[in-house]
Design an enzyme around this catalytic site. Structure first.
Site, short mmCIF file in Angstrom:
data_model
loop_
_atom_site.label_atom_id
_atom_site.label_comp_id
_atom_site.label_asym_id
_atom_site.label_seq_id
_atom_site.Cartn_x
_atom_site.Cartn_y
_atom_site.Cartn_z
NE ARG A 16 -7.25 8.41 5.00
CZ ARG A 16 -8.30 7.60 4.97
NH1 ARG A 16 -8.25 6.48 4.28
NH2 ARG A 16 -9.39 7.89 5.65
N GLY A 451 -9.57 -13.82 -1.44
CA GLY A 451 -10.28 -13.58 -0.18
C GLY A 451 -11.28 -12.45 -0.18
NE ARG A 534 -4.32 -1.22 0.38
CZ ARG A 534 -5.20 -1.57 1.31
NH1 ARG A 534 -6.24 -0.79 1.54
NH2 ARG A 534 -5.08 -2.69 1.97
CB CYS A 535 -3.45 5.11 2.89
SG CYS A 535 -3.00 6.49 1.83
CG ASP A 618 -4.00 -14.19 2.99
OD1 ASP A 618 -3.93 -15.12 2.20
OD2 ASP A 618 -4.98 -13.41 3.06
CD GLU A 684 2.97 -10.50 -8.79
OE1 GLU A 684 2.97 -10.23 -10.01
OE2 GLU A 684 4.01 -10.67 -8.14
CG HIS A 713 -2.47 -4.18 -7.07
ND1 HIS A 713 -2.17 -5.51 -6.90
CD2 HIS A 713 -2.56 -3.67 -5.82
CE1 HIS A 713 -2.06 -5.78 -5.62
NE2 HIS A 713 -2.30 -4.69 -4.94
#
Length: 776
Positions: A16, A451, A534-535, A618, A684, A713
């Site tokens: 990463r 959450g 983001r991974c 979710d 969203e 985000h």
């Protein structure tokens, strides 16, 4: 002749490296030059892997510092005017502005000088949504009547030069012009973005001409929308578009993937391109038709290695597919993965978290390169040249399909005995709502979050130390309880109405549950890019699913004891766990989803028995899981909605069931979403300015809705007024008595200062909306 290539390769790096470099750059710890150096290093390393595997060309242009669609926005100079770029900004700075937005002022811990409260409200990031039916997110281009295009970036040409300087034969990859326009969004009501095609094509032609001048022998041009149900005008546009591109004089390999071509098969075969790539994993049944339709002078690329899943290739099947093509073709036949390898981990061969048996069933990107090499050798030299390797692959597949750890008789029996009404609540929504209101006593426009709260360095360090055995279980539990207590105090101080425990103990919303369920395995380093830095590390769902013990009850019940306000239990739904895992391919996905649903159902029952009155299940991946062809939607939506209802079916009337969905369009499946019968759905909507709610209002969605009022985000914190504008729009289409107030998504990736500031604004916006609402 047989040639090998890939449509794309993972960008993030084996360890990463790109993720960590991006985050250091955003924190100001390294400059753009240092970030670019990491990109150069990763590209060279990945090209070397492709070359070492004997691929005939290396793929260039698949690398991105954030997203490949955003790269095209910069490449063709069509950044939205609202960002105010004057042309002097560095390219990376513009990219990250598109991706992350711009805050007007820095976030402060105390006082009133939070972002957007005084003057400029900043600039919101581009909307983000899913790349077809994957869990990869792309930034949505914005188009309007005045959008212009020009060849504005040399980045692709520079990467071609970099690869050629290393001695590689290169194949650049582009998103095709029609897919690029289709994936964008019109910013003016009634404007058809297809009208921009004639303006866009000259920029593509200019780029192709320059690539030809740079010595490029092939260009891969991706048109995955050929696998969708296209309007007639878009289908007709393909021929004129590709006649224009043909004039550039460079051979084009038109690539389709993720879906069968169906009624567009003839169109794809007759376009003026030099080659066609098809996905023979998802649409292998079309291979014979393609062989019938594709002119003999065109080259055919067959995607025989699965680019979307981690199971080792069925090499016998793949060889049969390629041999069928070789018997019919005079031109070269290429073999490749079905799609870009972006969607699978870099390597799984030496993953320390997997036992020998499981590891032998799996293949990451590097192993898939080896499979391509093995297939080519078998085709060129004969099967006897690789007989041992083929036998080993065959043996591994047979062992997986017959392994005792895959099947659990008790799970099979429970499914067989499931009552017909297991997917129904005891009472209809209106009756449940009255009992829930009496129990919860919430104000109008109740506030909550989705959450998670910030995953701080201290949380991550404690969890890592616990996993390494360096922190005792009691000490870890105490550390997580301290974080939960902090999250509860913060929420009470902010004035939120329905609280959450913050999920400090959770690594990922799917991985956390999979680790506690039978039938899942986890890798140590099987990371896949979701967007930007983001991974995620998807579970490997290899066998029947069962829940040995409660998974969340201890943490949630502890949090509820700390407050008199309702505490929301947080669960991940069956379709999302299915969709965000590497799923077994030896039984229908519907059966696997139902197994997961029963495990979640058991958790719902235990949470409500522990006194939890609000439970969120979710399901952000419901829309993502839709088949790309509408004719197949009905069957999928029927079993997906039923799986959710089974999971929620244990809830008593007074237990309020929430669900959350994000970053996808839902208006075309609203009846099916309504059929899930959640008491509250949170969605969203902030990046689209509440556009999504139009459909919910027109459909008259029957239950309660929480539209997201700010984008989590992006680091920018919108003002109270900005949130209030969105809430007023929501209240215009949703009955006020059914309207909730919440962020777009969970807050784990944000820091505490911006989280406090944003939630403070959100609570104030809800209070002002209550004051505006008519009495009664």
């Amino acid at each position: 002749m047989i040639r090998t290539h890939v449509l794309g390769f993972p960008r993030i790096g084996a360890q990463r490296e790109l993720k960590f470099a991006l985050e250091r750059h955003w924190r100001g710890e390294i400059d753009a030059e240092a970030l670019e150096a990491v990109g150069r290093m990763l590209r060279e390393r990945h090209w070397a892997l492709q070359r070492a595997a004997g691929l005939d060309v290396v793929t260039v242009g698949d690398f991105a510092f954030y997203d490949h669609v955003a790269n095209h926005v910069l490449m063709f100079g069509c950044e939205p005017a609202r960002f105010g770029f004057d042309g002097g900004e560095p390219e990376l700075a513009r990219l990250f502005t598109l991706a992350r937005g711009v805050a007007a002022e820095p976030v402060h811990e105390a006082g009133c000088r939070c972002v957007g409260e005084h003057g400029d409200a900043g600039r919101a990031a581009l909307e983000m949504t899913k790349w077809f039916d994957t869990n990869y997110h792309y930034l949505v281009p914005e188009f309007g009547p005045h959008t212009g295009f020009r060849l504005a970036s040399r980045r692709l040409l520079d990467e071609v030069a970099q690869a050629r300087a290393l001695g590689h034969e290169v194949k650049p990859v582009l998103v095709g012009p029609l897919s690029f326009l289709w994936l964008g969004k019109s910013q003016v009501e009634g404007f058809d973005r297809l009208e921009l095609l004639e303006v866009l094509l000259p920029a593509y032609v200019e780029l192709l001409v320059q690539l030809r001048a740079a010595g490029v022998a092939w260009v891969q041009i991706d048109e995955p929308i050929l696998g969708l149900d296209l309007p007639g005008a878009w289908r007709l546009a393909f021929e004129r578009a590709y006649h224009a591109l043909h004039g550039a004089g460079v051979p084009l390999m038109l690539a389709t993937y993720f879906s069968a071509l169906e009624d567009q098969l003839g169109l794809a075969c007759r376009l003026p391109v030099a080659g066609l790539h098809i996905d023979a994993v998802r649409a292998g049944h079309e291979l014979q038709a393609v062989l019938d339709w594709l002119p003999q002078h065109k080259q055919l690329s067959i995607g025989v290695v699965d680019g979307r899943n981690v199971w080792r290739c069925d090499l016998d099947r793949a060889l049969a597919q390629v041999r069928a093509a070789l018997e019919r073709r005079r031109a070269d036949v290429w073999i490749a993965p079905s799609c870009s390898l972006l969607h699978v981990p870099m390597s799984l061969a030496g993953d320390a978290a997997l036992d020998d048996e499981l590891r032998g069933w799996l293949a990451g990107s590097v192993e898939k390169l080896d499979e391509l090499a093995l297939l080519k050798r078998a085709l060129v030299e004969g099967k006897q040249a690789v007989g041992a390797e083929l036998a080993a692959a065959r043996r591994a597949r047979e062992q997986r399909l017959s392994s005792a750890r895959v099947r659990r008789p008790a799970v099979t029996q429970r499914l067989a005995e499931l009552p017909a009404d297991a997917d129904r609540r005891a009472s209809p929504f209106e009756a449940r709502r009255e009992r829930q209101r009496a129990r919860l006593a919430l104000p109008a426009f109740p506030t909550t979050t989705i959450g998670s709260f910030p995953q701080t360095a201290a949380i991550r360090a404690a969890r890592a130390a616990f996993k390494r055995g360096e922190l005792a279980a009691d000490a870890y539990r105490d550390a997580m309880r301290e974080e939960i207590a902090l999250a509860v105090r913060e929420q009470e101080a902010l004035g939120l109405d329905v609280l959450v425990h913050g999920e400090a103990e959770r690594n990922d919303m799917v991985e956390y549950f999979g680790e506690q369920l039978d039938g899942f395995a986890f890798t140590a380093n099987g990371w896949v890019q979701s967007y930007g830095s983001r991974c995620v590390k998807p579970p490997v769902l290899y066998g029947d699913v069962a829940r040995p013990r409660p998974m969340t009850v201890e943490w949630t019940a502890y949090a509820q004891r700390l407050t008199a306000r309702p505490m929301k239990g947080m669960l991940t739904g069956p379709v999302t766990i299915l969709q965000w895992s590497f799923v077994r391919d030896d039984q229908p996905r519907a059966d696997t989803a139902l197994q997961i649903a029963l495990a979640i159902r058991d958790e719902v029952a235990d949470l409500q028995d522990a006194g939890i009155g609000v439970i969120q299940i979710d399901e952000p991946a419901v829309r993502e899981g839709l088949p790309l062809r509408r004719a197949q939607w009905g069957a999928y939506l029927a079993w997906a909605a039923r799986a959710f209802r089974v999971a929620a079916g244990a809830a008593r009337d007074e237990t309020q069931i929430h669900t959350h969905m994000c970053y996808a369009e839902f208006n075309d499946i609203l009846p099916e979403i309504a059929s899930m019968d959640a008491d509250v759905i949170t969605i969203e909507t902030s990046r689209s300015g509440m556009e999504l709610l139009r459909g919910f209002g027109a459909f008259r969605y029957p239950n309660e809705i929480g539209p997201g009022v700010y984008d989590i985000h992006s680091p920018r914190v919108p003002s109270v007024e900005e949130m209030l504008v969105l809430l007023r729009r929501a209240a215009a289409v949703i009955p006020p008595e059914r309207l909730w107030v919440n962020p777009d998504c969970g807050l784990k990736t944000r820091g505490w200062p911006e989280t406090r500031a944003a939630l403070r604004h959100m609570v104030e916006a809800a209070a002002r909306l209550r004051a505006e609402a008519p009495a009664g």
